[in-house]
Design an enzyme around this catalytic site. Structure first.
Site, mmCIF file in Angstrom:
data_model
loop_
_atom_site.group_PDB
_atom_site.id
_atom_site.type_symbol
_atom_site.label_atom_id
_atom_site.label_comp_id
_atom_site.label_asym_id
_atom_site.label_seq_id
_atom_site.Cartn_x
_atom_site.Cartn_y
_atom_site.Cartn_z
ATOM 1 N N HIS A 98 3.893 6.888 5.594
ATOM 2 C CA HIS A 98 2.711 7.605 6.107
ATOM 3 C C HIS A 98 1.899 6.825 7.133
ATOM 4 O O HIS A 98 1.176 7.419 7.932
ATOM 5 C CB HIS A 98 1.818 8.078 4.944
ATOM 6 C CG HIS A 98 0.986 7.002 4.315
ATOM 7 N ND1 HIS A 98 1.459 6.196 3.308
ATOM 8 C CD2 HIS A 98 -0.278 6.597 4.544
ATOM 9 C CE1 HIS A 98 0.505 5.351 2.939
ATOM 10 N NE2 HIS A 98 -0.555 5.570 3.677
ATOM 11 N N ASP A 134 -24.497 15.191 -24.141
ATOM 12 C CA ASP A 134 -23.110 15.687 -24.215
ATOM 13 C C ASP A 134 -22.167 14.705 -23.514
ATOM 14 O O ASP A 134 -21.378 15.064 -22.663
ATOM 15 C CB ASP A 134 -22.989 17.091 -23.613
ATOM 16 C CG ASP A 134 -23.466 17.140 -22.163
ATOM 17 O OD1 ASP A 134 -24.084 16.160 -21.715
ATOM 18 O OD2 ASP A 134 -23.194 18.141 -21.485
ATOM 19 N N GLU A 162 1.155 5.688 12.666
ATOM 20 C CA GLU A 162 -0.214 5.354 13.079
ATOM 21 C C GLU A 162 -0.353 3.888 13.471
ATOM 22 O O GLU A 162 -1.013 3.556 14.452
ATOM 23 C CB GLU A 162 -1.158 5.669 11.918
ATOM 24 C CG GLU A 162 -2.614 5.572 12.288
ATOM 25 C CD GLU A 162 -3.508 5.920 11.109
ATOM 26 O OE1 GLU A 162 -4.713 5.718 11.244
ATOM 27 O OE2 GLU A 162 -2.992 6.378 10.077
ATOM 28 N N ASP A 163 0.280 3.006 12.707
ATOM 29 C CA ASP A 163 0.027 1.567 12.859
ATOM 30 C C ASP A 163 1.169 0.789 13.505
ATOM 31 O O ASP A 163 0.979 -0.350 13.910
ATOM 32 C CB ASP A 163 -0.269 0.938 11.490
ATOM 33 C CG ASP A 163 -1.511 1.539 10.840
ATOM 34 O OD1 ASP A 163 -2.358 2.033 11.592
ATOM 35 O OD2 ASP A 163 -1.620 1.513 9.601
ATOM 36 N N HIS A 192 0.828 -1.223 0.000
ATOM 37 C CA HIS A 192 0.000 0.000 0.000
ATOM 38 C C HIS A 192 0.858 1.268 0.000
ATOM 39 O O HIS A 192 0.693 2.127 -0.874
ATOM 40 C CB HIS A 192 -0.968 -0.015 1.181
ATOM 41 C CG HIS A 192 -1.659 1.295 1.424
ATOM 42 N ND1 HIS A 192 -2.510 1.877 0.500
ATOM 43 C CD2 HIS A 192 -1.589 2.160 2.488
ATOM 44 C CE1 HIS A 192 -2.945 3.038 0.983
ATOM 45 N NE2 HIS A 192 -2.393 3.231 2.179
ATOM 46 N N ASP A 194 -3.035 8.506 -1.080
ATOM 47 C CA ASP A 194 -3.413 7.438 -0.139
ATOM 48 C C ASP A 194 -4.883 7.074 -0.304
ATOM 49 O O ASP A 194 -5.252 5.897 -0.418
ATOM 50 C CB ASP A 194 -3.134 7.947 1.283
ATOM 51 C CG ASP A 194 -3.586 6.967 2.362
ATOM 52 O OD1 ASP A 194 -3.432 5.758 2.151
ATOM 53 O OD2 ASP A 194 -4.091 7.423 3.408
#
Length: 739
Positions: free
Chosen positions: A85, A272, A89-90, A61, A152
């Site tokens: 990134h 259109d 956080e993880d 990812h 992301d």
């Protein structure tokens, strides 16, 4: 050995995907590629053992996000942030770790991207607002944060099929409401269109599938037609010496669906579906080509837009015209230069694309920053997360109107913006002091909506201040936050002044004539008193007393104790006088009412006191001072229950404004009665604020209920006498008083 084989396969997959990323980094210097490779190794170690819902290693990812960032030709720091990134956080990686390993620029970028999942919020929306606010703060220093965030989100949307279906709705709605509009604002049109289509696909899979099949069939039928149009256009332009690059363009599924939904059309009525982009060497060629195309095919009236002369906020420039092609099919043409095309597709990322290609060094380095700056202004004034979220949602609306200042400056505002929004867009001082406006030379109310091409002139007055009623009609987050900020500041200033009056009054009752001063020798005394009340500053303590959050009597008693420790004793004569007059409504320490109190003092609507009435002041908890008449039933109930919160108030000798009062007029029902009563009120110099009457108009006698403005009790008596002498009036009395 199957587990070991799986691990090896996962490692090979991650290495293969990084090799694909590395192939896209040919625009970077070798030293920068080494930095990106080092960030990859760090992220790979941090995410070791983590898997995505698809079963792939998690590191695929960040690599995919970095690959999208590389498509925009961003620098090494942005690519490193894309790879790292999710590490904070993880994976338990701290900002300090990133600072040590990769330096401040990368650590700041990653910190700006990190969500606030570890904090507890009352609602999901509030958490989302806080996360978005942090992102914007980082973006104040560096727009690359939002570019990595969009990359992301784009990869998450592309792989949404691997996620549980329960998450599809929330993530897709968030993408449509927040991330796609941000991409549009930053000019990332390709990303904007893809995010919309992916969100539509997962929000409404059945409609997406049906529409995709219909478009595919239409494409087969009209392929020859579009090819013929392209050939005709190339030939016509070449005959006139214009060398153009022609690109066919198909309307996205989401834009087709939205058009069908908003205009209630069937698919067959959307004519259109297809467009043609004409890319030319310079601006003169664009306008020349426009004239030639209008000669080749008939233009559709009202469908021409010149975004070259008036660019969109995000920097987008192009000429748009819709022409009736062969077989009466409408085709939209977009005519632009190569530089405009780059900005149109890549927006704010075009800055890095220019630098990577060694192109035009004068390319705008801060496309879209005007909008970003307006959000940051709101952030500085709005500390409440949900309120901030409300502001930015308004500013994410893409539909805009373009208006002019009297000097010809162009401003773009959201659809439905009013004169007040325009005033605040010019300057906060212009908005704060606005009293009137002229649109195209004609006087208009401040709530008037603006339209394309309007010329607006704002009339200001130094004494004017924002009206709370403006919050009911302004459209921009900037105007809303400025009004709220000014009203809060005004309320605090007035509450502080009232708090000082109340504390002085309570201190006088304790036998001390005045508050300690603000000399350096008095500073320790104030510090002790502030610590006692639990406030941070003297000003905050006074504001709390004025709002009723602190008892003036308790603070005064504590102040007397502190002064006694320093040898200051109560004045026996003043103390005796205070006790002797305690039963009276008036005392030397009364809060004087003259009508100039604005927000800090409210006049109760249950009894509507006016000068000449006996009055009581009730210090509500957190709502400031509320003034009642001494005969008011509500005030009596409160006095019985909460007597210590009542304070002495008195009217000034010369109030500065008229006051509202309710009157009920009983009339004989008939033609012209209301007009006669209104004329009698006007003759008595009483302005009508509100009028109510019985719903059953068939009765012989009717009650008319007015809220009017009068100077004082004597003026009200004169008004009532005038009403009683009026033809068809049976009774006239003050509302709430006996007949």
């Amino acid at each position: 050995m199957p587990a070991l084989e799986r691990q090896m396969a996962a490692a090979n997959a991650a290495a293969a995907s990084f090799a694909a990323l590395e192939a896209k980094l040919d625009y970077l210097a070798p030293a920068d590629v080494d930095l990106v490779r080092r960030a990859y190794r760090f992220a790979d170690t941090a995410h070791l053992g983590q898997m995505r819902h698809s079963g792939e290693p998690y590191i695929t990812h960040p690599i995919a996000v970095a690959a999208q960032v590389a498509e925009w030709k961003l620098d090494a720091h942005a690519l490193m942030a894309a790879l790292l990134h999710d590490a904070m956080e993880d994976c338990g990686v701290t900002k300090a770790d990133l600072l040590e390993q990769f330096g401040a620029p990368v650590a700041e970028l990653v910190d700006g991207l990190t969500k606030l999942d570890k904090l507890q919020f009352g609602t999901r929306e509030e958490g989302q607002a806080e996360s978005f606010r942090k992102m914007l703060l980082a973006m104040a220093r560096d727009v690359r944060v939002i570019l990595v965030k969009l990359a992301d989100r784009l990869h998450n949307m592309r792989t949404m099929g691997d996620m549980p279906r329960t998450k599809w709705g929330r993530i897709s709605t968030e993408t449509l409401e927040i991330y796609a509009p941000i991409a549009h604002r930053l000019g990332l049109n390709e990303t904007y269109r893809e995010l919309q289509d992916l969100a539509f696909r997962h929000l409404q899979p059945w409609r997406y599938s049906v529409l995709a099949k219909a478009v595919s069939k239409a494409r087969q039928r009209r392929r020859d037609l579009i090819q013929k149009v392209q050939q005709d256009v190339i030939a016509a332009l070449a005959d006139n010496g214009l060398n153009a690059h022609i690109v066919g363009r198909e309307k996205t599924l989401y834009s087709i669906y939205r058009k069908m939904d908003e205009k209630h059309l069937s698919f067959a009525q959307v004519n259109d579906l297809y467009g043609v982009r004409v890319i030319l060497p310079n601006i003169i060629s664009c306008y020349t080509a426009l004239g030639m195309l209008h000669q080749l095919y008939k233009p559709v009236p009202g469908r021409f837009k010149d975004y070259i002369a008036i660019p969109k906020v995000n920097g987008y420039q192009s000429l748009h015209t819709t022409l009736v092609g062969p077989a009466s099919i409408n085709i939209e043409f977009q005519i632009r230069t190569e530089a405009m095309d780059l900005v149109a597709e890549s927006g704010v990322a075009a800055h890095w694309l220019y630098k990577a290609g060694n192109g035009d060094k004068t390319a705008p380095e801060e496309l879209g920053t005007r909008w970003l700056q307006s959000l940051l202004d709101i952030q500085n004034e709005t500390r409440d997360a949900t309120e901030f979220w409300e502001h930015i949602r308004v500013d994410l609306v893409p539909d805009e109107v373009y208006v002019f200042t009297p000097k010809g400056q162009i401003l773009s505002l959201p659809q439905g913006a009013t004169v007040v929004d325009f005033a605040y867009a010019i300057h906060s001082n212009v908005g704060n002091h606005a009293v009137g406006a002229k649109v195209n030379g004609e006087q208009v109310p401040l709530r008037s909506e603006l339209h394309n091409g309007d010329v607006i002139e704002i009339i200001t007055a130094p004494v004017s201040t924002p009206n709370p009623a403006w919050l009911g009609f302004v459209r921009t987050g900037r105007a809303r936050s400025k009004i709220r900020s000014h009203l809060k500041s005004l309320a605090q200033d007035e509450s502080r002044e009232l708090g000082e009056k109340l504390l002085a009054q309570a201190l006088r009752a304790e036998g001390l004539g005045q508050l300690p001063g603000e000399q350096p020798t008095d500073k320790p005394l104030w510090e002790k008193l502030v610590r006692f009340t639990g406030n941070r500053t003297r000003e905050e303590m006074m504001t709390d007393i004025g709002l009723g959050k602190r008892s003036a009597n308790m603070v005064a008693k504590r102040l007397v104790t502190l002064l006694a420790a320093e040898g200051v004793k109560p004045d026996a004569l003043l103390l005796t006088h205070a006790r002797y007059t305690a039963h009276e409504n008036l005392s030397q320490g009364a809060v004087i009412l003259d009508g100039a109190e604005n927000i800090s003092v409210k006049y109760a609507t249950c009894c509507r006191p006016i000068p000449g009435d006996g009055v009581l002041g009730y210090l509500g908890r957190g709502e400031g001072l509320v003034v009642h008449t001494d005969e008011c039933a509500v005030a009596r109930r409160l006095q019985h229950k909460d007597a210590e919160r009542f304070i002495t108030v008195a009217w000034a000798d010369e109030p500065v404004r008229p006051f509202e009062v309710g009157v009920v007029v009983t009339v004989v029902n008939g033609k012209g009665v209301l007009a006669r009563v209104a004329a009698a009120l006007a003759a008595a110099e009483a302005d009508i604020i509100h009028l109510g009457m019985s719903e059953d108009g068939g009765q012989e006698a009717l009650d008319l209920r007015f809220v009017i403005t009068v100077r004082d009790r004597a003026h009200l008596d004169a008004v009532l006498r005038g009403l009683r002498r009026t033809q068809s009036v049976l009774r006239a009395a003050r509302m709430g008083s006996p007949p």
